[in-house]
Write a protein that holds these residues in place. Sequence first.
Motif, PDB file in Angstrom:
ATOM      1  N   HIS A  39       0.855  -1.190   0.000  1.00 21.52           N
ATOM      2  CA  HIS A  39       0.000   0.000   0.000  1.00 21.52           C
ATOM      3  C   HIS A  39       0.890   1.239   0.000  1.00 21.52           C
ATOM      4  O   HIS A  39       2.012   1.202   0.514  1.00 21.52           O
ATOM      5  CB  HIS A  39      -0.882   0.025   1.245  1.00 21.52           C
ATOM      6  CG  HIS A  39      -1.722  -1.194   1.417  1.00 21.52           C
ATOM      7  ND1 HIS A  39      -2.973  -1.310   0.876  1.00 21.52           N
ATOM      8  CD2 HIS A  39      -1.491  -2.360   2.069  1.00 21.52           C
ATOM      9  CE1 HIS A  39      -3.483  -2.494   1.184  1.00 21.52           C
ATOM     10  NE2 HIS A  39      -2.593  -3.147   1.912  1.00 21.52           N
ATOM     11  N   THR A  40       0.394   2.323  -0.523  1.00 16.83           N
ATOM     12  CA  THR A  40       1.109   3.604  -0.460  1.00 16.83           C
ATOM     13  C   THR A  40       0.139   4.665   0.039  1.00 16.83           C
ATOM     14  O   THR A  40      -1.072   4.583  -0.201  1.00 16.83           O
ATOM     15  CB  THR A  40       1.663   4.025  -1.832  1.00 16.83           C
ATOM     16  OG1 THR A  40       0.595   4.100  -2.770  1.00 16.83           O
ATOM     17  CG2 THR A  40       2.711   3.044  -2.327  1.00 16.83           C
ATOM     18  N   GLY A  41       0.691   5.635   0.751  1.00 19.05           N
ATOM     19  CA  GLY A  41      -0.145   6.710   1.283  1.00 19.05           C
ATOM     20  C   GLY A  41       0.686   7.637   2.141  1.00 19.05           C
ATOM     21  O   GLY A  41       1.897   7.759   1.959  1.00 19.05           O
ATOM     22  N   ASP A  42       0.026   8.259   3.090  1.00 21.78           N
ATOM     23  CA  ASP A  42       0.681   9.195   3.997  1.00 21.78           C
ATOM     24  C   ASP A  42       0.788   8.570   5.381  1.00 21.78           C
ATOM     25  O   ASP A  42      -0.115   7.872   5.833  1.00 21.78           O
ATOM     26  CB  ASP A  42      -0.123  10.492   4.096  1.00 21.78           C
ATOM     27  CG  ASP A  42      -0.197  11.228   2.774  1.00 21.78           C
ATOM     28  OD1 ASP A  42       0.836  11.283   2.073  1.00 21.78           O
ATOM     29  OD2 ASP A  42      -1.286  11.733   2.430  1.00 21.78           O
ATOM     30  N   GLU A 101     -10.094   6.694  11.427  1.00 20.79           N
ATOM     31  CA  GLU A 101     -11.289   7.124  10.678  1.00 20.79           C
ATOM     32  C   GLU A 101     -10.964   8.146   9.591  1.00 20.79           C
ATOM     33  O   GLU A 101     -11.597   8.157   8.550  1.00 20.79           O
ATOM     34  CB  GLU A 101     -12.327   7.715  11.637  1.00 20.79           C
ATOM     35  CG  GLU A 101     -12.906   6.719  12.605  1.00 20.79           C
ATOM     36  CD  GLU A 101     -13.865   5.734  11.958  1.00 20.79           C
ATOM     37  OE1 GLU A 101     -14.408   6.026  10.877  1.00 20.79           O
ATOM     38  OE2 GLU A 101     -14.049   4.653  12.540  1.00 20.79           O
ATOM     39  N   SER A 102      -9.962   8.985   9.823  1.00 12.99           N
ATOM     40  CA  SER A 102      -9.666  10.065   8.874  1.00 12.99           C
ATOM     41  C   SER A 102      -8.594   9.697   7.844  1.00 12.99           C
ATOM     42  O   SER A 102      -8.280  10.493   6.969  1.00 12.99           O
ATOM     43  CB  SER A 102      -9.235  11.323   9.628  1.00 12.99           C
ATOM     44  OG  SER A 102      -8.052  11.070  10.366  1.00 12.99           O
ATOM     45  N   CYS A 103      -8.034   8.498   7.933  1.00  7.01           N
ATOM     46  CA  CYS A 103      -6.971   8.083   7.013  1.00  7.01           C
ATOM     47  C   CYS A 103      -7.540   7.590   5.687  1.00  7.01           C
ATOM     48  O   CYS A 103      -8.567   6.908   5.660  1.00  7.01           O
ATOM     49  CB  CYS A 103      -6.147   6.939   7.622  1.00  7.01           C
ATOM     50  SG  CYS A 103      -5.132   7.412   9.026  1.00  7.01           S
ATOM     51  N   GLY A 104      -6.832   7.920   4.594  1.00  6.15           N
ATOM     52  CA  GLY A 104      -7.150   7.330   3.307  1.00  6.15           C
ATOM     53  C   GLY A 104      -6.807   5.851   3.350  1.00  6.15           C
ATOM     54  O   GLY A 104      -6.088   5.391   4.246  1.00  6.15           O
ATOM     55  N   SER A 105      -7.266   5.073   2.392  1.00  7.81           N
ATOM     56  CA  SER A 105      -7.111   3.619   2.450  1.00  7.81           C
ATOM     57  C   SER A 105      -5.653   3.153   2.533  1.00  7.81           C
ATOM     58  O   SER A 105      -5.362   2.138   3.140  1.00  7.81           O
ATOM     59  CB  SER A 105      -7.797   2.948   1.271  1.00  7.81           C
ATOM     60  OG  SER A 105      -7.182   3.326   0.060  1.00  7.81           O
ATOM     61  N   GLY A 106      -4.707   3.900   1.960  1.00  3.95           N
ATOM     62  CA  GLY A 106      -3.310   3.495   2.000  1.00  3.95           C
ATOM     63  C   GLY A 106      -2.494   4.212   3.060  1.00  3.95           C
ATOM     64  O   GLY A 106      -1.287   4.023   3.156  1.00  3.95           O
ATOM     65  N   GLU A 125       3.962  14.617   8.597  1.00  2.00           N
ATOM     66  CA  GLU A 125       3.401  13.727   7.582  1.00  2.00           C
ATOM     67  C   GLU A 125       4.503  13.312   6.617  1.00  2.00           C
ATOM     68  O   GLU A 125       5.281  14.155   6.173  1.00  2.00           O
ATOM     69  CB  GLU A 125       2.286  14.451   6.833  1.00  2.00           C
ATOM     70  CG  GLU A 125       1.552  13.603   5.826  1.00  2.00           C
ATOM     71  CD  GLU A 125       0.403  14.360   5.186  1.00  2.00           C
ATOM     72  OE1 GLU A 125       0.363  14.414   3.941  1.00  2.00           O
ATOM     73  OE2 GLU A 125      -0.448  14.897   5.929  1.00  2.00           O
ATOM     74  N   ILE A 126       4.543  12.016   6.325  1.00  2.80           N
ATOM     75  CA  ILE A 126       5.572  11.498   5.414  1.00  2.80           C
ATOM     76  C   ILE A 126       4.928  10.563   4.379  1.00  2.80           C
ATOM     77  O   ILE A 126       3.903   9.938   4.658  1.00  2.80           O
ATOM     78  CB  ILE A 126       6.670  10.726   6.190  1.00  2.80           C
ATOM     79  CG1 ILE A 126       6.062   9.591   7.045  1.00  2.80           C
ATOM     80  CG2 ILE A 126       7.512  11.665   7.030  1.00  2.80           C
ATOM     81  CD1 ILE A 126       7.060   8.679   7.714  1.00  2.80           C
ATOM     82  N   PRO A 127       5.532  10.456   3.203  1.00  3.24           N
ATOM     83  CA  PRO A 127       5.036   9.476   2.227  1.00  3.24           C
ATOM     84  C   PRO A 127       5.542   8.084   2.622  1.00  3.24           C
ATOM     85  O   PRO A 127       6.713   7.926   2.967  1.00  3.24           O
ATOM     86  CB  PRO A 127       5.653   9.946   0.909  1.00  3.24           C
ATOM     87  CG  PRO A 127       6.904  10.658   1.313  1.00  3.24           C
ATOM     88  CD  PRO A 127       6.627  11.272   2.663  1.00  3.24           C
ATOM     89  N   ILE A 128       4.648   7.105   2.590  1.00  2.00           N
ATOM     90  CA  ILE A 128       5.026   5.759   3.017  1.00  2.00           C
ATOM     91  C   ILE A 128       4.547   4.692   2.033  1.00  2.00           C
ATOM     92  O   ILE A 128       3.629   4.911   1.253  1.00  2.00           O
ATOM     93  CB  ILE A 128       4.445   5.419   4.416  1.00  2.00           C
ATOM     94  CG1 ILE A 128       2.914   5.542   4.421  1.00  2.00           C
ATOM     95  CG2 ILE A 128       5.086   6.270   5.493  1.00  2.00           C
ATOM     96  CD1 ILE A 128       2.243   4.983   5.660  1.00  2.00           C
ATOM     97  N   SER A 129       5.209   3.558   2.129  1.00  2.00           N
ATOM     98  CA  SER A 129       4.696   2.322   1.526  1.00  2.00           C
ATOM     99  C   SER A 129       4.714   1.301   2.650  1.00  2.00           C
ATOM    100  O   SER A 129       5.540   1.374   3.561  1.00  2.00           O
ATOM    101  CB  SER A 129       5.550   1.867   0.339  1.00  2.00           C
ATOM    102  OG  SER A 129       6.843   1.500   0.743  1.00  2.00           O
TER     103      SER A 129
END
Length: 139
Positions: A39-42, A101-106, A125-129
């Motif tokens: 998954h990728t997201g914040d 609850e406030s997080c996007g799916s990734g 906030e950081i970009p993650i996988s």
Amino acid sequence: MYRLTTVLITLCTIIFTVLAAPIRLNGIATVSIEKRTTHTGDGTWFEVGTGACGYTDQDSDPIVAISAQIYGSGSNCNQWIHITNTDNGQSAYGKTRDECESCGSGSLDMSPGLFEELSTLDTGEIPISWHFMSKDWSP
């Protein structure tokens, strides 16, 4: 006739059992039935307490809150996740203990202690996988 039917049923059972088992080579499973999804997201951080999984944790514990879309019924509670900061390559492991609850799916929300293994709290906030580890895996 009864004997022939019993033999055929036994042979079919043995064949299906062998086909359903993972292939092992030198004691190591070479075929995995569980697909690993990256998954990728914040990645963000939050002050932990009693999470949706029902456990009370500390900010220093490696705790992860996963998105409501993935949390579902809570079947991933206590499952370890491997997380990588895609900006600097730092990685760490966190344990699923809460729902975000406030997080996007990734995206993931992490305890301060876990977030600091990947970046500074000032970053925010950081970009993650990330991906789930096997259910029985533990660091």
